[in-house]
Design a protein around this motif. Structure first.
Motif, short mmCIF file in Angstrom:
data_model
loop_
_atom_site.label_atom_id
_atom_site.label_comp_id
_atom_site.label_asym_id
_atom_site.label_seq_id
_atom_site.Cartn_x
_atom_site.Cartn_y
_atom_site.Cartn_z
N VAL A 193 0.84 -1.20 0.00
CA VAL A 193 0.00 0.00 0.00
C VAL A 193 0.87 1.25 0.00
CG1 VAL A 193 -1.70 1.33 1.32
CG2 VAL A 193 -1.97 -1.14 1.07
N VAL A 194 1.99 1.21 0.73
CA VAL A 194 2.94 2.32 0.71
C VAL A 194 3.44 2.54 -0.72
CG1 VAL A 194 5.25 3.07 1.42
CG2 VAL A 194 3.70 2.07 3.10
N ALA A 195 3.82 1.47 -1.40
CA ALA A 195 4.32 1.58 -2.77
C ALA A 195 3.24 2.12 -3.71
CB ALA A 195 4.80 0.21 -3.25
N LEU A 196 2.02 1.59 -3.60
CA LEU A 196 0.92 2.04 -4.46
C LEU A 196 0.61 3.51 -4.21
CD1 LEU A 196 -1.38 1.56 -6.45
CD2 LEU A 196 -2.76 0.68 -4.55
N SER A 197 0.57 3.90 -2.95
CA SER A 197 0.30 5.30 -2.61
C SER A 197 1.37 6.22 -3.18
CB SER A 197 0.21 5.46 -1.09
OG SER A 197 0.09 6.82 -0.73
N SER A 198 2.63 5.79 -3.09
CA SER A 198 3.73 6.63 -3.59
C SER A 198 3.62 6.84 -5.10
CB SER A 198 5.08 6.00 -3.24
OG SER A 198 5.38 4.88 -4.06
N VAL A 199 3.19 5.82 -5.82
CA VAL A 199 3.03 5.93 -7.28
C VAL A 199 1.86 6.86 -7.62
CG1 VAL A 199 2.40 4.67 -9.37
CG2 VAL A 199 4.08 3.70 -7.78
N VAL A 200 0.75 6.68 -6.92
CA VAL A 200 -0.44 7.50 -7.19
C VAL A 200 -0.15 8.97 -6.90
CG1 VAL A 200 -2.81 7.97 -6.48
CG2 VAL A 200 -2.06 5.61 -6.80
N VAL A 201 0.49 9.25 -5.75
CA VAL A 201 0.74 10.66 -5.40
C VAL A 201 1.81 11.26 -6.31
CG1 VAL A 201 0.01 10.35 -3.02
CG2 VAL A 201 2.43 10.10 -3.59
N ALA A 202 2.71 10.45 -6.85
CA ALA A 202 3.69 10.97 -7.80
C ALA A 202 2.97 11.49 -9.05
CB ALA A 202 4.69 9.89 -8.18
N HIS A 203 1.95 10.77 -9.48
CA HIS A 203 1.15 11.24 -10.62
C HIS A 203 0.37 12.50 -10.26
CE1 HIS A 203 1.95 8.04 -13.45
NE2 HIS A 203 1.63 7.11 -12.57
N ALA A 204 -0.02 12.61 -8.98
CA ALA A 204 -0.81 13.77 -8.54
C ALA A 204 0.05 14.94 -8.09
CB ALA A 204 -1.75 13.35 -7.40
N LEU A 242 -1.55 14.85 -0.87
CA LEU A 242 -1.61 14.28 0.47
C LEU A 242 -2.93 13.56 0.75
CD1 LEU A 242 -0.39 13.83 3.27
CD2 LEU A 242 -1.19 16.11 3.92
N PRO A 243 -4.08 14.22 0.55
CA PRO A 243 -5.34 13.49 0.77
C PRO A 243 -5.55 12.34 -0.20
CG PRO A 243 -5.77 15.68 -0.11
CD PRO A 243 -4.33 15.65 0.27
N VAL A 244 -5.04 12.47 -1.42
CA VAL A 244 -5.16 11.38 -2.39
C VAL A 244 -4.38 10.16 -1.91
CG1 VAL A 244 -4.46 10.62 -4.70
CG2 VAL A 244 -5.65 12.79 -4.41
N SER A 266 -5.02 1.48 9.66
CA SER A 266 -3.75 0.91 9.21
C SER A 266 -3.47 1.30 7.76
CB SER A 266 -3.78 -0.62 9.34
OG SER A 266 -2.57 -1.20 8.88
N GLY A 267 -4.49 1.23 6.92
CA GLY A 267 -4.32 1.61 5.52
C GLY A 267 -4.03 3.09 5.35
N ALA A 268 -4.71 3.93 6.12
CA ALA A 268 -4.50 5.38 6.02
C ALA A 268 -3.07 5.76 6.39
CB ALA A 268 -5.50 6.11 6.92
N LEU A 269 -2.54 5.15 7.44
CA LEU A 269 -1.17 5.45 7.86
C LEU A 269 -0.16 4.93 6.84
CD1 LEU A 269 -1.46 4.76 11.70
CD2 LEU A 269 -1.32 6.97 10.54
N ALA A 270 -0.47 3.80 6.21
CA ALA A 270 0.39 3.30 5.14
C ALA A 270 0.35 4.25 3.95
CB ALA A 270 -0.04 1.89 4.73
N GLY A 271 -0.84 4.76 3.65
CA GLY A 271 -0.97 5.74 2.56
C GLY A 271 -0.17 6.99 2.84
#
Length: 336
Positions: A83-94, A103-105, A227-232
């Motif tokens: 989830v950390v990896a997925l979040s990092s990719v998504v926010v890089a696009h954003a 951040l909220p994304v 748990s997911g939010a903190l990983a995000g």
């Protein structure tokens, strides 16, 4: 009702004594290691090393805090690293839209992953190990798809990287500030709200909690979403601090989180845990690796980064064995 209240108070007092002992034990170990390192390495207590150490380890502390809640319910979340990896990719696009959007994304990505985990566990009745293992694979795969199996560079034209590289009042790095805010929030949630008591009750005996009328499924939803939010949030830190969304990062981070929680004294069987001890456990593990880096710099030893996994695994094994012996000893005393 009075009897139930008295039993709850007695249980709470016993738990506080146990958790305070855990925190004290980890704190003593932390102080001894810090004393040793400060005497051996000249730059160990320098502002640069302290801030860099805490800033980098903020990501591990965050996922450790979320994992602590999950384990206190008797569950497990193997998906946090992915989830950390997925979040990092998504926010890089954003990232071109700035930290206000990214951040909220990023947190929303984690919330969605946590909600799916909770739905599979509570509604489909799949054990947490399998449910979160599936999410681990799915989130990792989605991160690779969205990134085309390569790092996604963030925008340096927006203020996105200020979150990972900037400082509050030109002194405290923003990742440390975010970690401290999350820690205080989690501590209050566990110690001052009914939600925390419900988490511990479910970990102690889920069936008994249902008979008492507790909303078990609702609590589990809250735990896995947290748990997911903190990983995000960790994913946002990763992309902002390193300048790229990294789909292959986060491998084994779930084990780091579990190790921090267990080293902090939280029982893998659930029902007992401490947010403060988890924070100290994460710092303790990070401190050991920091010392290894200093030793490598002195040239007295030459440990590669892979030794971190060996040490982390050894710590986890020793603590789990100790926990098992303590639990078995208590069970034998109860039988007699």
């Amino acid at each position: 009702m009075n009897i139930l209240s008295m039993m709850s108070n007695l249980s709470g007092m016993k738990r506080k004594r146990n958790t305070s002992k855990q925190a004290e034990g980890v704190l003593v170990a932390l102080m001894l290691i810090t004393l040793f390192a400060s005497l051996r390495y000249d730059a160990f207590l320098s502002e640069y090393n302290i801030m860099t150490f805490l800033s980098y380890n903020s990501m591990f502390i965050l996922i450790g805090l979320g994992m602590c809640f999950v384990i206190m319910t008797g569950g497990i979340d193997l998906s946090v690293g992915s989830v950390v990896a997925l979040s990092s990719v998504v926010v890089a696009h954003a990232s071109p839209y700035g930290i206000e959007v990214a951040l909220p994304v990023g947190i929303l990505v984690g919330v969605l992953a946590g909600a799916i985990n909770a739905f599979v566990i509570t509604k489909l009745k799949i054990v947490p190990f399998i449910a979160t293992l599936a999410m681990m694979l799915g989130a990792r795969g989605m991160a690779l798809v969205l990134s085309d199996n390569q790092s996604v560079q963030v925008s340096w034209d927006s203020n996105f990287t200020q979150f990972g590289l900037g400082k509050m009042f030109d002194f405290i790095p923003w990742p440390i500030v975010a970690m401290l805010v999350a820690f205080v929030f989690c501590w209050i949630l566990l110690e001052k709200f009914a939600f925390g008591r419900h988490v511990l009750s479910i970990g102690g005996n889920e069936e008994a909690s249902k008979l008492m009328g507790l909303e078990v499924n609702k609590t589990l939803f809250g735990v896995y979403i947290l748990s997911g939010a903190l990983a995000g949030l960790s994913g946002v830190m990763l992309a902002s601090g390193f300048g790229a969304g990294q789909p292959l990062e986060g491998l084994g981070w779930e084990l780091s989180a579990i190790a921090a929680v267990v080293v902090g004294g939280t029982l893998l069987t659930g029902g007992l845990g401490s947010i403060t001890s988890t924070l100290l456990g994460a710092i303790l593990l990070g401190l050991i690796f920091n010392i290894l880096n200093f030793e490598n710099g002195l040239g007295t030893i030459s440990f590669s980064a892979y030794w971190q996994s060996v040490i982390r695994g050894g710590f986890l094994l020793v603590v789990v064995v100790i926990q098992a012996k303590v639990i078995n000893s208590k069970m034998r005393r109860t039988e007699f």
